[in-house]
Design a protein around this motif. Structure first.
Motif, PDB file in Angstrom:
ATOM      1  N   GLY A   1       6.380   5.645  -8.773  1.00  0.00           N
ATOM      2  CA  GLY A   1       7.873   5.921  -8.150  1.00  0.00           C
ATOM      3  C   GLY A   1       8.562   5.555  -9.510  1.00  0.00           C
ATOM      4  O   GLY A   1       8.330   5.497 -10.381  1.00  0.00           O
ATOM      5  N   SER A   2      10.009   5.395  -8.803  1.00  0.00           N
ATOM      6  CA  SER A   2      10.840   5.344  -9.912  1.00  0.00           C
ATOM      7  C   SER A   2      11.662   3.920  -9.718  1.00  0.00           C
ATOM      8  O   SER A   2      11.535   3.479  -8.470  1.00  0.00           O
ATOM      9  N   PHE A   3      12.520   3.448 -10.456  1.00  0.00           N
ATOM     10  CA  PHE A   3      13.531   2.471 -10.312  1.00  0.00           C
ATOM     11  C   PHE A   3      14.848   2.913  -9.995  1.00  0.00           C
ATOM     12  O   PHE A   3      15.259   3.833 -10.588  1.00  0.00           O
ATOM     13  N   ASP A   4      15.326   2.700  -8.853  1.00  0.00           N
ATOM     14  CA  ASP A   4      16.544   3.151  -8.222  1.00  0.00           C
ATOM     15  C   ASP A   4      17.343   2.134  -7.710  1.00  0.00           C
ATOM     16  O   ASP A   4      16.943   1.323  -6.544  1.00  0.00           O
ATOM     17  N   VAL A   5      18.417   1.783  -8.196  1.00  0.00           N
ATOM     18  CA  VAL A   5      19.270   0.584  -7.760  1.00  0.00           C
ATOM     19  C   VAL A   5      19.589   0.953  -6.126  1.00  0.00           C
ATOM     20  O   VAL A   5      19.747   0.206  -5.337  1.00  0.00           O
ATOM     21  N   ASP A   6      19.707   2.221  -5.816  1.00  0.00           N
ATOM     22  CA  ASP A   6      20.075   2.641  -4.710  1.00  0.00           C
ATOM     23  C   ASP A   6      19.034   2.398  -3.565  1.00  0.00           C
ATOM     24  O   ASP A   6      19.363   2.034  -2.448  1.00  0.00           O
ATOM     25  N   ASP A   7      17.671   2.261  -3.983  1.00  0.00           N
ATOM     26  CA  ASP A   7      16.714   1.749  -3.098  1.00  0.00           C
ATOM     27  C   ASP A   7      16.826   0.405  -2.786  1.00  0.00           C
ATOM     28  O   ASP A   7      16.449  -0.167  -1.660  1.00  0.00           O
ATOM     29  N   ILE A   8      17.180  -0.571  -3.859  1.00  0.00           N
ATOM     30  CA  ILE A   8      17.501  -2.019  -3.745  1.00  0.00           C
ATOM     31  C   ILE A   8      18.472  -2.059  -2.524  1.00  0.00           C
ATOM     32  O   ILE A   8      18.345  -2.867  -1.621  1.00  0.00           O
ATOM     33  N   LEU A   9      19.724  -1.266  -2.542  1.00  0.00           N
ATOM     34  CA  LEU A   9      20.746  -1.224  -1.619  1.00  0.00           C
ATOM     35  C   LEU A   9      20.217  -1.011  -0.371  1.00  0.00           C
ATOM     36  O   LEU A   9      20.582  -1.645   0.993  1.00  0.00           O
TER      37      LEU A   9
ATOM     38  N   ALA B   1      11.963  -6.410  -8.091  1.00  0.00           N
ATOM     39  CA  ALA B   1      10.471  -6.609  -8.752  1.00  0.00           C
ATOM     40  C   ALA B   1       9.485  -5.460  -8.195  1.00  0.00           C
ATOM     41  O   ALA B   1       8.897  -4.746  -9.094  1.00  0.00           O
ATOM     42  N   LEU B   2       9.599  -5.038  -6.920  1.00  0.00           N
ATOM     43  CA  LEU B   2       8.714  -3.975  -6.842  1.00  0.00           C
ATOM     44  C   LEU B   2       9.269  -2.773  -6.939  1.00  0.00           C
ATOM     45  O   LEU B   2       8.204  -1.938  -7.451  1.00  0.00           O
ATOM     46  N   GLU B   3      10.401  -2.423  -7.147  1.00  0.00           N
ATOM     47  CA  GLU B   3      11.159  -1.300  -7.922  1.00  0.00           C
ATOM     48  C   GLU B   3      10.612  -1.069  -9.406  1.00  0.00           C
ATOM     49  O   GLU B   3      10.166  -0.027  -9.800  1.00  0.00           O
ATOM     50  N   ILE B   4      10.827  -2.387 -10.176  1.00  0.00           N
ATOM     51  CA  ILE B   4      10.293  -2.360 -11.430  1.00  0.00           C
ATOM     52  C   ILE B   4       8.728  -1.920 -11.707  1.00  0.00           C
ATOM     53  O   ILE B   4       8.394  -1.086 -12.602  1.00  0.00           O
ATOM     54  N   LEU B   5       7.979  -2.696 -10.736  1.00  0.00           N
ATOM     55  CA  LEU B   5       6.600  -2.200 -10.720  1.00  0.00           C
ATOM     56  C   LEU B   5       6.158  -0.797 -10.516  1.00  0.00           C
ATOM     57  O   LEU B   5       5.311  -0.362 -10.940  1.00  0.00           O
TER      58      LEU B   5
ATOM     59  N   TYR C   1       0.930  -1.153  -0.174  1.00  0.00           N
ATOM     60  CA  TYR C   1      -0.058   0.021  -0.104  1.00  0.00           C
ATOM     61  C   TYR C   1       0.915   1.150   0.106  1.00  0.00           C
ATOM     62  O   TYR C   1       0.474   2.027  -0.675  1.00  0.00           O
ATOM     63  N   TRP C   2       1.748   1.189   0.983  1.00  0.00           N
ATOM     64  CA  TRP C   2       2.696   2.474   0.871  1.00  0.00           C
ATOM     65  C   TRP C   2       3.582   2.828  -0.272  1.00  0.00           C
ATOM     66  O   TRP C   2       3.684   3.780  -0.901  1.00  0.00           O
ATOM     67  N   MET C   3       3.923   1.685  -0.906  1.00  0.00           N
ATOM     68  CA  MET C   3       4.568   1.937  -2.060  1.00  0.00           C
ATOM     69  C   MET C   3       4.075   2.302  -3.451  1.00  0.00           C
ATOM     70  O   MET C   3       4.508   2.985  -4.318  1.00  0.00           O
ATOM     71  N   PHE C   4       2.621   1.851  -3.454  1.00  0.00           N
ATOM     72  CA  PHE C   4       1.815   2.163  -4.565  1.00  0.00           C
ATOM     73  C   PHE C   4       0.913   3.000  -4.289  1.00  0.00           C
ATOM     74  O   PHE C   4       0.303   3.560  -5.601  1.00  0.00           O
TER      75      PHE C   4
END
Length: 151
Positions: A119-127, A108-112, A26-29
């Protein structure tokens, strides 16, 4: 009917994991006023540490609160997964095992987020998210060691 403590803890952790995962989705989308911006292009950052460095070095350009929310928020929101996942399954009781599970899920969440333009896809968010999982795992291990020493 008597339910052994270990089974009860595992079931409670599984229920918390499901509930927390639903909240995170919910928070992410949808949360925090997120709306799909289909008129804008998809946003992404593939350069590791670029966004993190930007937030750390943007002293006058951005309020401290905004930088803390972006950096610490991405870590803190994933701490519960580092606690709950090992409590649910005995197969994932190592930092490497958690990384093998969490990196594809977070990616997968970042890509979605990018594809749905929530939102955006950010490799730093994954880290940062993985750092949160590992922080939760470290906290769980610390609590287990403290509990063992008291007995």
């Amino acid at each position: 009917m008597f339910i052994p403590r270990k089974v009860w803890v595992r079931r409670a952790a599984a229920a918390c994991l499901i509930l927390y995962s639903a909240c995170l989705l919910y928070w992410m989308f949808l949360g925090f006023g997120r709306t799909a911006r289909y008129s804008q292009p998809m946003r992404y950052s593939l350069v590791p540490l670029r966004t993190i460095w930007y937030y750390l070095s943007a002293s006058g350009k951005m309020p401290v609160s905004a930088r803390l929310v972006n950096l610490l928020g991405n870590v803190a929101v994933f701490v519960p997964f580092g606690i709950l996942i090992p409590a649910v399954t005995s197969r994932l009781r190592s930092a490497a095992g958690l990384a093998v599970l969490c990196i594809p899920c977070i990616t997968a969440l970042e890509i979605l987020q990018m594809l749905l333009r929530a939102g955006s896809f950010d490799v730093d968010d994954i880290l940062l998210n993985l750092l949160g999982v590992w922080a939760g795992f470290g906290l769980l291990r610390l609590l287990c060691k403290m509990r063992t020493r008291r007995l």
